[in-house]
Enzyme design. Structure first.
Site, PDB file in Angstrom:
ATOM      1  NE  ARG A  70      -5.204 -60.342   8.403  1.00  0.00           N
ATOM      2  CZ  ARG A  70      -4.894 -61.238   7.476  1.00  0.00           C
ATOM      3  NH1 ARG A  70      -4.057 -62.220   7.766  1.00  0.00           N
ATOM      4  NH2 ARG A  70      -5.437 -61.189   6.273  1.00  0.00           N
TER       5      ARG A  70
ATOM      6  CD  GLU B 129      -1.156 -73.793  18.213  1.00  0.00           C
ATOM      7  OE1 GLU B 129      -1.303 -73.609  16.998  1.00  0.00           O
ATOM      8  OE2 GLU B 129      -1.105 -74.936  18.743  1.00  0.00           O
TER       9      GLU B 129
ATOM     10  CG  PHE C 192      -4.962 -72.540  16.836  1.00  0.00           C
ATOM     11  CD1 PHE C 192      -5.885 -73.575  16.856  1.00  0.00           C
ATOM     12  CD2 PHE C 192      -4.545 -72.050  15.609  1.00  0.00           C
ATOM     13  CE1 PHE C 192      -6.380 -74.119  15.680  1.00  0.00           C
ATOM     14  CE2 PHE C 192      -5.030 -72.581  14.432  1.00  0.00           C
ATOM     15  CZ  PHE C 192      -5.950 -73.617  14.457  1.00  0.00           C
TER      16      PHE C 192
ATOM     17  CG  HIS D 173      -6.973 -65.210  11.288  1.00  0.00           C
ATOM     18  ND1 HIS D 173      -5.834 -64.440  11.428  1.00  0.00           N
ATOM     19  CD2 HIS D 173      -7.055 -65.547   9.973  1.00  0.00           C
ATOM     20  CE1 HIS D 173      -5.237 -64.318  10.246  1.00  0.00           C
ATOM     21  NE2 HIS D 173      -5.961 -64.968   9.344  1.00  0.00           N
TER      22      HIS D 173
ATOM     23  CG  ASP E 186      -9.778 -69.923   7.424  1.00  0.00           C
ATOM     24  OD1 ASP E 186      -9.666 -70.122   6.204  1.00  0.00           O
ATOM     25  OD2 ASP E 186      -8.921 -69.341   8.097  1.00  0.00           O
TER      26      ASP E 186
ATOM     27  NE  ARG F 239      -8.775 -64.621   6.018  1.00  0.00           N
ATOM     28  CZ  ARG F 239      -9.191 -65.751   5.458  1.00  0.00           C
ATOM     29  NH1 ARG F 239     -10.086 -66.504   6.083  1.00  0.00           N
ATOM     30  NH2 ARG F 239      -8.713 -66.147   4.297  1.00  0.00           N
TER      31      ARG F 239
END
Length: 315
Positions: A10, A58, A83, A109, A117, A167
């Protein structure tokens, strides 16, 4: 391989967007209230007039991206993979994929390595979803250098692209002079006993596995399959003929991802044993990213075991 530098893919994405903006004055970046995490925040700082936060909406963001693309803009729309691919699937399919618009989806992610998470955010189904959309190109970079290069390659491609980023900081595989070619895999090591076809953070694990196999007298060919769609059929078939056995490795469900794409080619063109390393059709769980990767068998040790098994299955 370059010296051991670690960075998240990322990070390469964010840097790539900033540098691309200097060359493409029609570039616009959208985000869904996650700019700090997706790294589009660095673009926002550099080009505030070309960045738009669409909020936690989104599906709407994908519609906005589609509209901008019809006006001649190159649009990067970003959110977490869960998402971008999951929540917004219908809008991606109908508003972007169906009219084949020039929208690039920067999905960060992805996979188990989201870590703490937990299962709700650990998207291991996104490649499978995006593969079903006609005309969608899917790129899953191995390191931050390849992620950076993928931004430019995607921008040059006419049509929708799904870019998959992580991530977790992972070892750098490539030097700065590396150039990515969409649709073409990269052979990183040569060997005639087994081919390990890997993507994303599993490329580094595949390279470590090849070293371990070498110590045991097994020569492994490692292929970085950064583009999962369109997949490099020629390299897969050539590797099957050269080695007679294949192991795929991905941070994704074994159903519908890289392993599925490779086996589809092999079944049609040159049947050999194919074993898949990936998430075994289960949800993730919360925990430190590196520990989770080991827990789910997404590591060099598991690739070694599968490679030995694949070799033993050869006729």
């Amino acid at each position: 391989m370059s010296e051991c530098i670690k960075a998240a893919t990322r990070d390469g994405y964010g840097k790539g967007l900033v540098d691309l903006a200097a060359k493409n004055d029609r570039l616009i970046v959208l985000d869904a209230d996650l700019a700090a995490a997706t790294k589009t925040g660095v673009f926002k700082k550099a080009c505030p007039d070309r960045f738009f936060d669409c909020g936690i909406a989104e599906g709407n963001m994908m519609g906005v991206a589609a509209g901008l693309a019809t006006c001649g803009y190159t649009v990067f729309a970003s959110s977490f993979a869960m998402f971008a691919a999951g929540r917004a699937f219908e809008q991606v399919r109908n508003s972007i994929g169906y009219p084949h618009l020039n929208v690039k989806i920067g999905a960060t992610h992805a996979g188990i390595s989201v870590g703490e998470d937990g299962a709700s955010h650990q998207c291991c189904e996104d490649i499978a979803l995006m593969r079903t959309i006609p005309g969608m190109t899917i790129i899953n970079p191995a390191d931050d250098v390849e992620a950076y290069k993928a931004v430019f390659a995607a921008a040059e491609l006419d049509g929708p692209v799904y870019l998959r980023f992580g991530r977790l900081a992972v070892p750098r595989v490539f030097d700065d002079d590396y150039n990515i070619e969409i649709g073409k895999g990269v052979k990183l090591t040569d060997g005639n006993d087994v081919a390990i076809v890997a993507t994303g953070l599993m490329v580094n694990e595949a390279l470590m596995a090849a070293e371990q196999l070498k110590n045991e007298g097994i020569a492994a060919r490692v292929i970085n399959m950064h583009t999962i769609k369109p997949i490099d059929r020629d390299l897969i078939i050539e590797s099957a003929k050269a080695t007679g056995a294949i192991v795929t490795a991905e941070e994704h469900n074994v159903i519908g991802g890289l392993g599925a794409a490779v086996t589809e080619v092999i079944c049609e063109a040159y049947p050999v044993p194919v074993l898949r390393v990936g998430v075994e059709d289960t949800f993730g769980r919360s925990g430190p990213a590196v520990e989770l990767l080991h827990l789910f068998g997404l590591d060099a040790a598991h690739i070694v075991d599968m490679a030995k098994r694949a070799v033993s299955m050869k006729k």
